[in-house]
Design a protein around this motif. Sequence first.
Motif, PDB file in Angstrom:
ATOM      1  N   TYR A   1       0.816  -1.209   0.000  1.00  0.00           N
ATOM      2  CA  TYR A   1       0.000   0.000   0.000  1.00  0.00           C
ATOM      3  C   TYR A   1       0.853   1.263   0.000  1.00  0.00           C
ATOM      4  N   LYS A   2       2.136   1.140   0.304  1.00  0.00           N
ATOM      5  CA  LYS A   2       3.020   2.302   0.336  1.00  0.00           C
ATOM      6  C   LYS A   2       3.398   2.803  -1.062  1.00  0.00           C
ATOM      7  N   MET A   3       3.194   1.988  -2.079  1.00  0.00           N
ATOM      8  CA  MET A   3       3.670   2.337  -3.418  1.00  0.00           C
ATOM      9  C   MET A   3       3.049   3.612  -3.984  1.00  0.00           C
ATOM     10  N   PRO A   4       1.742   3.857  -3.847  1.00  0.00           N
ATOM     11  CA  PRO A   4       1.175   5.069  -4.488  1.00  0.00           C
ATOM     12  C   PRO A   4       1.545   6.377  -3.804  1.00  0.00           C
ATOM     13  N   ILE A   5       1.745   6.362  -2.481  1.00  0.00           N
ATOM     14  CA  ILE A   5       1.955   7.620  -1.769  1.00  0.00           C
ATOM     15  C   ILE A   5       3.341   7.689  -1.128  1.00  0.00           C
ATOM     16  N   GLU A   6       3.629   6.796  -0.203  1.00  0.00           N
ATOM     17  CA  GLU A   6       4.868   6.895   0.577  1.00  0.00           C
ATOM     18  C   GLU A   6       6.105   6.742  -0.292  1.00  0.00           C
ATOM     19  N   THR A   7       6.096   5.743  -1.154  1.00  0.00           N
ATOM     20  CA  THR A   7       7.284   5.516  -1.990  1.00  0.00           C
ATOM     21  C   THR A   7       7.520   6.692  -2.924  1.00  0.00           C
ATOM     22  N   ILE A   8       6.453   7.213  -3.505  1.00  0.00           N
ATOM     23  CA  ILE A   8       6.597   8.386  -4.385  1.00  0.00           C
ATOM     24  C   ILE A   8       7.046   9.603  -3.583  1.00  0.00           C
ATOM     25  N   ASN A   9       6.523   9.745  -2.363  1.00  0.00           N
ATOM     26  CA  ASN A   9       6.871  10.904  -1.554  1.00  0.00           C
ATOM     27  C   ASN A   9       8.331  10.874  -1.105  1.00  0.00           C
ATOM     28  N   VAL A  10       8.929   9.701  -1.006  1.00  0.00           N
ATOM     29  CA  VAL A  10      10.362   9.612  -0.711  1.00  0.00           C
ATOM     30  C   VAL A  10      11.192   9.815  -1.979  1.00  0.00           C
ATOM     31  N   THR A  11      10.621   9.455  -3.110  1.00  0.00           N
ATOM     32  CA  THR A  11      11.351   9.562  -4.379  1.00  0.00           C
ATOM     33  C   THR A  11      11.431  11.007  -4.861  1.00  0.00           C
ATOM     34  N   LEU A  12      10.338  11.764  -4.748  1.00  0.00           N
ATOM     35  CA  LEU A  12      10.296  13.128  -5.278  1.00  0.00           C
ATOM     36  C   LEU A  12      11.359  14.046  -4.673  1.00  0.00           C
ATOM     37  N   PRO A  13      11.538  14.090  -3.341  1.00  0.00           N
ATOM     38  CA  PRO A  13      12.597  14.965  -2.818  1.00  0.00           C
ATOM     39  C   PRO A  13      13.992  14.529  -3.229  1.00  0.00           C
ATOM     40  N   SER A  14      14.166  13.232  -3.446  1.00  0.00           N
ATOM     41  CA  SER A  14      15.470  12.753  -3.915  1.00  0.00           C
ATOM     42  C   SER A  14      15.781  13.318  -5.291  1.00  0.00           C
TER      43      SER A  14
END
Length: 505
Positions: free
Chosen positions: A263-276
Amino acid sequence: MYFVDAVSAPHARTMPDEMQRALIRSRGDAGGCGPLEGCAFEAGDQLVGILGTGDFSRSLARRLVASGYQVVVGSRTPKRCLMLFPEEAEVTSQLEAVNKVDLVFVAVFPEHYSTLQELKPTLAGKTLVDVSNGLHVKRGGPSHAERLADMFPESSIVKGFNTISAWVLQTGPRDGNRQVFLCSDSSHAKSSVMALCRRMGFCPVDMGPLSSSVEIENLPLYLFPSWGTPILISVILFLFFYLYNFVRDVLHPFVTGGKSVFYKMPIETINVTLPSVALVMLALVYMPGLCAAALQLWRGSKYNRFPNWLDKWLVRRKQFGLCSFLCAAMHAIYSLCLPMRQSARYKLLNAAFKQVQEGVENTWSDGAVWRMELYLSVGILALGMLSLLAVTSLPSVADSINWREFSFIQSTLGYCALSMATGHTLLFGWDRAFDPDQYRFYLPPTFVLVLVLPITVLLGRLALLLPCMAHRLQQIRRGWERSRYIHFILPNDGCYNGLDDVSNV
């Protein structure tokens, strides 16, 4: 504010307001003028002809009339097209229109140029402005303007107005679309069209001889030519960090403990990827400047051309920065949405229920609280500075400030934004970099990889601020060259006529 004295006040009250009167009246309006000969134009107004009755031709006629020109439109069916043009413009046959004017806009499709062959004797000695565009980008000639020049060798051909849309002609020039690129082999014809451009409110740009018409015709067909590399790098970085975070945060719990956290793929994973992606792209904005300074220091001159890859990198720094700003803004929006998720509510309730079961009354941690407060504050400051950089890069804003102000914002505040973003990431990491549990599949945390390039850029900038480096770089950029001073070698056999022999220089 302007004041009207007592003597002129009565006249001012009876004077019609010129600003309330429309520039162009449609046919049939009361008070409209009749044919071209019956219109009252200012003395010395130039007659301009237009061949063609399409959308561009109608918009061009309106803009020319609004600019004070007398317009004659040449059409193969003048009666049918009469109502499409403003009343101030005369619509007649092509031959009659060409006979009346010395400057003609050729607003017909290039495939219909052959229909103008019968006008060849009449068009001799006149200026023809080709406004056509192609259907695809041409890598070589001939252009439509060059074809027109071959068909009418006795006329002066000017290529221009093809980068201006019919909508811009109707509404008037606005900021970034004020430029009109012109080229011609006739300097006199080009000068007359440039004067017409200025009177219409546009900024003419001289592109040289008619051979440049190929590039001018290609300009409207390019699709974000400066954005290809920055967008490609952004996508590659996003895919890399997304897969990296997926392996560490989603796949690792599933493989090692059978725990499903997909369930982390749509929000949490993207939210960690964007600032990177945002931080790496922001570092890529200032990395080429450091490379250019290092090359100048190594060569001891500013007159040697940079390598082609560095030259292109320097030109595309604006696009890199805007991509960084987009990712940072999306990261802020995703972060605000984190508490709205159902999974976050379940986690909060479970944590509270667990505390009640364990009888824990106070879980306050000064270190965790200070870390989160500083983390959010520095992140907001970084986003604010990045927003200022993005707004300043707009042409309408950049044109309103001088070079020193622009340089201060883009350089000084830019490095401050990079420092704040790096501090934001460091506060996120805090002591996690030294936690063995964070190295899942023996992979370091994402922020450890992200921080490599920004810290390198900041250290390089600090090195250039050292007095020895800064002074020499300033000398080089002011024209100093290491090899400028020539050392004369005096020969052993003396001098001639009191002058040194400099044959060995």
